[in-house]
Design a protein around this motif. Structure first.
Motif, PDB file in Angstrom:
ATOM      1  N   GLY A  68      23.449  93.073  11.623  1.00  0.00           N
ATOM      2  CA  GLY A  68      21.929  93.478  12.044  1.00  0.00           C
ATOM      3  C   GLY A  68      21.145  94.195  10.980  1.00  0.00           C
ATOM      4  N   GLN A  69      21.833  95.034  10.338  1.00  0.00           N
ATOM      5  CA  GLN A  69      21.205  95.562   9.037  1.00  0.00           C
ATOM      6  C   GLN A  69      21.045  94.902   7.948  1.00  0.00           C
ATOM      7  OE1 GLN A  69      24.026  98.747   7.917  1.00  0.00           O
ATOM      8  NE2 GLN A  69      22.832 100.527   8.847  1.00  0.00           N
ATOM      9  N   SER A  70      21.916  93.977   7.551  1.00  0.00           N
ATOM     10  CA  SER A  70      21.555  93.032   6.619  1.00  0.00           C
ATOM     11  C   SER A  70      20.522  92.171   6.730  1.00  0.00           C
ATOM     12  CB  SER A  70      22.997  92.267   6.262  1.00  0.00           C
ATOM     13  OG  SER A  70      23.128  91.476   7.317  1.00  0.00           O
ATOM     14  N   VAL A  71      20.404  91.686   8.241  1.00  0.00           N
ATOM     15  CA  VAL A  71      19.386  90.665   8.554  1.00  0.00           C
ATOM     16  C   VAL A  71      17.872  91.464   8.428  1.00  0.00           C
ATOM     17  CG1 VAL A  71      18.017  89.847  10.547  1.00  0.00           C
ATOM     18  CG2 VAL A  71      20.535  89.477  10.144  1.00  0.00           C
ATOM     19  N   VAL A  72      17.950  92.750   8.664  1.00  0.00           N
ATOM     20  CA  VAL A  72      16.610  93.617   8.552  1.00  0.00           C
ATOM     21  C   VAL A  72      16.344  93.758   6.972  1.00  0.00           C
ATOM     22  CG1 VAL A  72      15.353  95.832   9.017  1.00  0.00           C
ATOM     23  CG2 VAL A  72      16.714  94.739  10.954  1.00  0.00           C
ATOM     24  N   PHE A  73      17.224  94.046   6.278  1.00  0.00           N
ATOM     25  CA  PHE A  73      17.045  94.447   5.085  1.00  0.00           C
ATOM     26  C   PHE A  73      16.739  93.114   4.221  1.00  0.00           C
ATOM     27  CE2 PHE A  73      18.562  93.511   0.682  1.00  0.00           C
ATOM     28  CZ  PHE A  73      18.259  94.670  -0.140  1.00  0.00           C
ATOM     29  N   SER A  74      17.230  91.921   4.564  1.00  0.00           N
ATOM     30  CA  SER A  74      16.656  90.500   4.123  1.00  0.00           C
ATOM     31  C   SER A  74      15.361  90.129   4.328  1.00  0.00           C
ATOM     32  CB  SER A  74      17.768  89.373   4.246  1.00  0.00           C
ATOM     33  OG  SER A  74      18.840  89.751   3.808  1.00  0.00           O
ATOM     34  N   THR A  75      15.013  90.656   5.488  1.00  0.00           N
ATOM     35  CA  THR A  75      13.590  90.172   6.061  1.00  0.00           C
ATOM     36  C   THR A  75      12.618  91.191   5.471  1.00  0.00           C
ATOM     37  OG1 THR A  75      14.340  89.478   8.254  1.00  0.00           O
ATOM     38  CG2 THR A  75      12.196  89.981   7.869  1.00  0.00           C
ATOM     39  N   GLU A  76      13.012  92.386   5.382  1.00  0.00           N
ATOM     40  CA  GLU A  76      12.219  93.386   4.484  1.00  0.00           C
ATOM     41  C   GLU A  76      11.746  92.902   3.052  1.00  0.00           C
ATOM     42  OE1 GLU A  76      11.000  97.792   4.316  1.00  0.00           O
ATOM     43  OE2 GLU A  76      12.922  97.261   4.881  1.00  0.00           O
ATOM     44  N   ALA A  77      13.107  92.525   2.560  1.00  0.00           N
ATOM     45  CA  ALA A  77      12.924  92.087   1.154  1.00  0.00           C
ATOM     46  C   ALA A  77      11.905  90.872   0.897  1.00  0.00           C
ATOM     47  CB  ALA A  77      14.344  91.733   0.567  1.00  0.00           C
ATOM     48  N   LEU A  78      12.188  89.814   1.671  1.00  0.00           N
ATOM     49  CA  LEU A  78      11.222  88.717   1.695  1.00  0.00           C
ATOM     50  C   LEU A  78       9.851  89.008   1.873  1.00  0.00           C
ATOM     51  CD1 LEU A  78      13.563  85.904   3.149  1.00  0.00           C
ATOM     52  CD2 LEU A  78      13.212  86.279   0.782  1.00  0.00           C
ATOM     53  N   LEU A  79       9.570  89.893   2.809  1.00  0.00           N
ATOM     54  CA  LEU A  79       8.101  90.453   3.017  1.00  0.00           C
ATOM     55  C   LEU A  79       7.464  90.800   1.786  1.00  0.00           C
ATOM     56  CD1 LEU A  79       8.856  89.260   5.686  1.00  0.00           C
ATOM     57  CD2 LEU A  79       7.590  91.266   6.581  1.00  0.00           C
ATOM     58  N   ARG A  80       8.503  91.959   1.223  1.00  0.00           N
ATOM     59  CA  ARG A  80       7.980  92.888   0.264  1.00  0.00           C
ATOM     60  C   ARG A  80       7.518  91.942  -1.118  1.00  0.00           C
ATOM     61  NH1 ARG A  80       8.192  98.278   0.384  1.00  0.00           N
ATOM     62  NH2 ARG A  80       8.943  99.168   2.336  1.00  0.00           N
ATOM     63  N   GLY A  81       8.399  90.652  -1.439  1.00  0.00           N
ATOM     64  CA  GLY A  81       8.170  89.820  -2.105  1.00  0.00           C
ATOM     65  C   GLY A  81       6.643  89.383  -2.175  1.00  0.00           C
ATOM     66  N   ARG A  82       6.302  89.371  -1.129  1.00  0.00           N
ATOM     67  CA  ARG A  82       4.869  88.591  -0.841  1.00  0.00           C
ATOM     68  C   ARG A  82       3.851  89.863  -0.682  1.00  0.00           C
ATOM     69  NH1 ARG A  82       2.600  86.261   2.769  1.00  0.00           N
ATOM     70  NH2 ARG A  82       1.642  84.635   1.646  1.00  0.00           N
ATOM     71  N   GLY A  83       4.544  91.203  -1.204  1.00  0.00           N
ATOM     72  CA  GLY A  83       3.321  92.233  -0.982  1.00  0.00           C
ATOM     73  C   GLY A  83       3.060  92.735   0.429  1.00  0.00           C
ATOM     74  N   ASP A  84       4.147  92.406   1.121  1.00  0.00           N
ATOM     75  CA  ASP A  84       3.851  92.688   2.741  1.00  0.00           C
ATOM     76  C   ASP A  84       5.197  93.444   3.138  1.00  0.00           C
ATOM     77  OD1 ASP A  84       3.016  92.638   5.282  1.00  0.00           O
ATOM     78  OD2 ASP A  84       2.712  90.633   5.358  1.00  0.00           O
TER      79      ASP A  84
END
Length: 274
Positions: A68-84
């Motif tokens: 669950g932690q890694s899912v949240v981490f990866s999701t946030e990383a992808l969003l941040r890659g778009r400036g979100d």
């Protein structure tokens, strides 16, 4: 005799009877370690061989929390890659099992408003008791979510569900696109285009949404490591194989004994908790 086979996600389930018939006397059984696979085998009317499931073992709880932690981490990383960022985007977690509840808690800790949708009334009650908003229907929940995380291990979003997504919503899963998402059922008026690394934009007139990692487990993009806790699960898989190797289990669902689980945990603690 062949060795017992580990079968993540229960892919052998539809052909199990044929395999056992084709290799009669050679198949000892199957060890299954995912919830999705457990459901597939348990749903068969008759099992042609024994299946030892570790999917619902308490030794998997640490792994599920860390996944669950890694899912949240990866999701946030992808969003941040778009400036979100996830904060400010109401999130919907579809499925409130071990993984879904972990994801919901972690998102909440990051200041994200989390709504939960689950078809099981027991899990809905659990989510409500933990302070989460519980959706009464799928369409309303989808319309209000800027981030949708699918964690059922089964079908979370049907083709007709996608048009109900909020404009600009991000969709991610914890398993695979073929399990969680009916992308083939998506109306053919939608076009798709790359919108960043591992992000696909689906668009039609007046509506668009983003799919992370093509609908496959988003955490695999960053290794999905759970550290030494994976050895707890792997040791129980080995214990399940040992059970099958004795050759005395009847066809059906089985699990590793509480005594063996305690021995595995004690050995693990002796080595890693120093």
């Amino acid at each position: 005799m062949t060795a017992p086979e580990e079968d993540p996600d229960g892919y052998f389930a539809p052909s199990l009877a044929a395999l056992c018939e084709r290799f009669s006397g050679s198949v000892l059984g199957v060890v299954e370690d995912t919830e999705n696979g457990h459901r597939r085998y348990a749903g068969l009317a008759d099992l042609a061989c024994p299946v030892v499931s570790v999917a619902r073992s308490p030794l998997k709880d640490p792994e599920d929390f860390l996944v669950g932690q890694s899912v949240v981490f990866s999701t946030e990383a992808l969003l941040r890659g778009r400036g979100d960022i996830p904060s400010g985007r109401p999130a919907l977690v579809v499925g409130f099992g071990k993984l879904g509840s972990s994801i919901a808690r972690l998102l909440h800790a990051k200041g994200v408003h989390v709504t939960v949708f689950d078809i099981d009334p027991v899990r809905r009650a659990q989510a409500l008791s933990q302070g989460f908003t519980v959706a009464r229907d799928r369409e309303t929940a989808l319309a209000g979510a800027g981030l949708v995380l699918c964690a059922t291990g089964a079908l979370s979003l049907r083709g007709e569900d996608f048009p109900h997504l909020r404009n600009g919503a991000y969709v991610a899963t914890v398993t695979s696109s073929e399990d969680e998402l009916d992308l083939d059922g998506l109306p053919n008026v939608y076009s798709r285009a790359d919108a960043g690394e591992h992000i696909t934009r689906y668009q039609t007139t007046g509506h668009y949404f983003y799919l992370l990692n093509e609908g496959n487990a988003v955490n695999f993009l960053h290794g999905a490591s759970v550290g030494p806790f994976i050895y707890l699960v792997q040791a129980e898989i080995v214990a399940g194989m040992h059970m099958l190797s004795r050759g005395d289990l009847a066809p059906g669902m089985h699990e590793v004994s509480a005594t063996d689980r305690a021995a595995i945990a004690a050995t693990w603690l002796n080595y890693f908790d120093r």
